[in-house]
Design an enzyme around this catalytic site. Sequence first.
Site: not given
Lengths: 371, 393
Positions: B245, B130, B376-377, B127
């Site tokens: 995902e 980013s 996770n934020e 992938q």
Amino acid sequence: MQFTFDEDQRLAAQSLRDLLDDLCTGADLRRAAEACDATSFTVACATRRDRIKELGFDAALVPEAQGGLGLRPVDLVLLAEEAGRAALPEPLVETAGVALPLLAALAAIDPRADAVLPAAIGGAGIALRWPDSDLVVGIDTADLVLTAESETSLALYSVDQFEWVARESVDPLRRLTQLRARAVEPITVSRDASIPSLWREARRCAAVFDAAQLIGLADRMNALAVAYSLERKQFGKAIGANQAVKHQLANVQIQIEFARPVVYSAAGSLGGSLSAPTDMDTRWLDARVAHAAIAARDAADLAARTAIQVHGAMGYSWELDLQFYAKRSWALSGLHGGRSAHFRSLHEALMQQRIELGPDQLFGRSLPRGA
Amino acid sequence: MSIELQYTAKQRALRQEVREWLQTNVPKKSLASYDTAEGFEAHRQWERTLHSGRWSMVTWPEKFGGRGLDLIEWLIFEEEYYRADAPGRVNQNGVFLFGPTLMEYGTDEQKARFLPRLASGEDIWAQVWSEPQAGSDLAALRSTAIRDGDHYVVNGHKIWSTRAVFADWGFALFRTDPASERHRGLSYIVFPLDTPGVRVRGIPQLDGEAGFAEIFFEDARIPVTNLIGAEGQGWSIAMATAGFERGLMLRSPARFQRTAQRLVELARRAQSDADPGLLASVTQCWMDAEAYALSTYMTASRLMSGGSIGAEASLNKVFWSELDLRMHRAAIGLLGARAELRDRLGESAQEDLREAMRWMDGFLFSLAGPIYAGANEIQRNIIAERVLGMPKV
């Protein structure tokens, strides 16, 4: 393998939810909580009690041959969740989920219990005193009392055989009483060999239905906290726009959503009626039931603390209806030894290799029918 | 039909078939890390072996080399896979992320071109999303792919691409409209990682191996036939991929049930020495692994009866990633001084030392869980905003 509720189960839950949205609002709860005595409390709850009876869920778990609906515990679990969501003061779950099925199981082996079963199905109130506790809920609406000295016997009394004193619960809506025997004339006592397993199954049902109520309570408390966080403004914006608040409420929802399937699967693994217990390996089943009890308590505990915190000083005031849900969750959380008893039994089962581990063991082993 | 928590005869037969095949075929000796050149090729070979048994893509339709298994059957397969301690899936991002995306958005020609080679392990996929300035805020990405005849000319800098050092192909998001901002003007484009003008530089992870990479593009020419979906549709396709995902398939519950099982076994052996708080945390971890599995069965049942998975996928991602970290922390706590040993002498040494090293490897990897696939934020923001209906910041 099918892990979703069917249309009938969802519709039944929805019908109870609709009724409670109308007749069990925060204002209704407050009116009942502020009733000055038992009579005015009963008056405040009378309409709702009648309407709930009309839904006909009381005899849900009583076998059809005995005049009930012959449903399984899993058919009742969403109803218990709704009762929790509304902090329902009436012992619907306790009666339909535990007391009446226990009486029906006794009736199946005892003619004198069988003789009163139709009256109980017809609406006579039935209270359950667990052998290890002298506290009972709902005695003021009961006609019959099921109890025992130990879990090797099961006795049925008329309520007039007892005297009781009202005890105050942290939950102003729990009609708690402490019983003392006045006379000792039971309607019947059974010491049948099947009684210990009836008690064990009754305890499993009680644990699962209490857990389902706690899930409903937790969900309601988080919904109240979310609603308040949108309404309350500080620094020119809703407090719910702050990540610190959002993340706390997200954490509560995570805890709830991962307790829910545990409770549902525990309900789905319980037997059809108390006298025909589960065909699951009981050590596995006890572990799953304990897990459900723990997970639901943890969700309700976090939901209550977080909801109070998010409400700020309002959260600490009598004026806020949130208290009724929080206090019910605290009262239910201590029952049957509370989290610690459930955790201890599960922990010992794990550490002492009493249950099989591994990815293929999720649904336990079913015993051959009749074993 | 109401809740029915027993497997059918067909499901039990599938379990037996998978179990027997894995017993025969799983390598007796564990493979080297797929973040090394040698380990990568060994894992590619394992993908070929899986494919030869038609077990590499069990949920894919048969015409693409799969078995068309439903989600409950997939869960059973995964349970057996982890029970057998079978090797990690080096092509995981291809199998679970790119494959399903292509089936939904690709042309027939693209499916025929990519899926069979993906299924057989000939192409391993990475992938490529980013960028240094676009991590959690992916829509801030700036790498461009400008149309020039029948090619895109790509320039920019991507980073944190897992497995890209040894992989063959990347699935990427580029800005095809240089005047666009945020979610608009992005396109989903795939390319061979050895395309001229593409330079891959490995980045060592906490364990020292180059498990991810940064990728530099300097006028790299990629044919327009490698565009997936329509130009400008990249964001919505990427979000569909992100749904797979986080949702169900990236981390099957069996993985955590197996870890929880090993953790309980470790705790049983350590019982007399360990402090009760640590042992209690082991039981909590086991419960949570079970809860995640039960939740996945519920989601699978719901999806099979026509439901869909949306923002609640974020609940899963937070839950399993933090559970994985807690399990490994508990294990490291139980291992005490043995946990730190890292030398390769251990591999041929005692079983318990190998086990200790496995836990430390797992611990290091578990630290990444709350970060990758959307920190996770960010997941908690998504839960608050889209599940609970709270306002955006």
